[in-house]
Design an enzyme around this catalytic site. Sequence first.
Site, mmCIF file in Angstrom:
data_model
loop_
_atom_site.group_PDB
_atom_site.id
_atom_site.type_symbol
_atom_site.label_atom_id
_atom_site.label_comp_id
_atom_site.label_asym_id
_atom_site.label_seq_id
_atom_site.Cartn_x
_atom_site.Cartn_y
_atom_site.Cartn_z
ATOM 1 C CG HIS A 141 -0.232 -0.089 2.532
ATOM 2 N ND1 HIS A 141 0.284 1.009 3.176
ATOM 3 C CD2 HIS A 141 0.056 -1.150 3.312
ATOM 4 C CE1 HIS A 141 0.840 0.641 4.307
ATOM 5 N NE2 HIS A 141 0.722 -0.679 4.415
ATOM 6 C CG ASP A 142 -0.130 4.244 1.400
ATOM 7 O OD1 ASP A 142 -1.099 4.815 0.870
ATOM 8 O OD2 ASP A 142 -0.183 3.707 2.526
#
Length: 158
Positions: A141-142
Site C-alpha cells: 500500500h501507498d
Amino acid sequence: MPEANSDEHGDGMTVPLAGRPAEVHPTAVVEPGARLAADVRIGPYCVVSGESTIGRGTVLENHVTIMGHVVIGARNRIFPNCVIGGEPQDVSYRGTATRVEIGDDNLIREGVTINRASEKEDGLTTIGSHNFLMAASHVAHDCRIGDHVTIANGTLLG
C-alpha cells in the site's frame, strides 16, 4: 485511460468505443460496472471487480484477481495468480475506498500482489509504465513506482 462509454442495455457493463470488443472467457467473473476497453482479453478463472477499469489491449491470463478500485492502462500483460487491488496489509486500515493505478505496457508476472493504498496518505498506490514486475514480487500500500523499473523475483516493497 481506456476508451469506453456506458452501455445501452443498462446491465452496468461497458462497451468499447472502437476496435474488437473485449474477450472474456466463459469461466471468468466480470462484475457489473467493470469498464473493459477494446481488445482487452480476460482469461479463464479471472475475477474482475465492478469498480475496475482495464485499458485497451491489456491481457489478464488465467486466475488473475482484480479487487476494488483499480485502473489499469493499455497493453499490460498480467500473468496467472496475480492479485491487484487487495486491501492494504495495515492494521489501521478501516475500509476507505482507496485505489491502485497502473500505467501502460507493463509485464506483471506470476503471483505478483499489488495492494490498494492505506488511509494514511492520499489513498493511491501507483505503478507507472514500461515496468517489469517479476514473479512473486509484492507492491505494498501507498508505494509509488515510476517508469522503466524492473522488480526482481520475490522482492517485497513496503
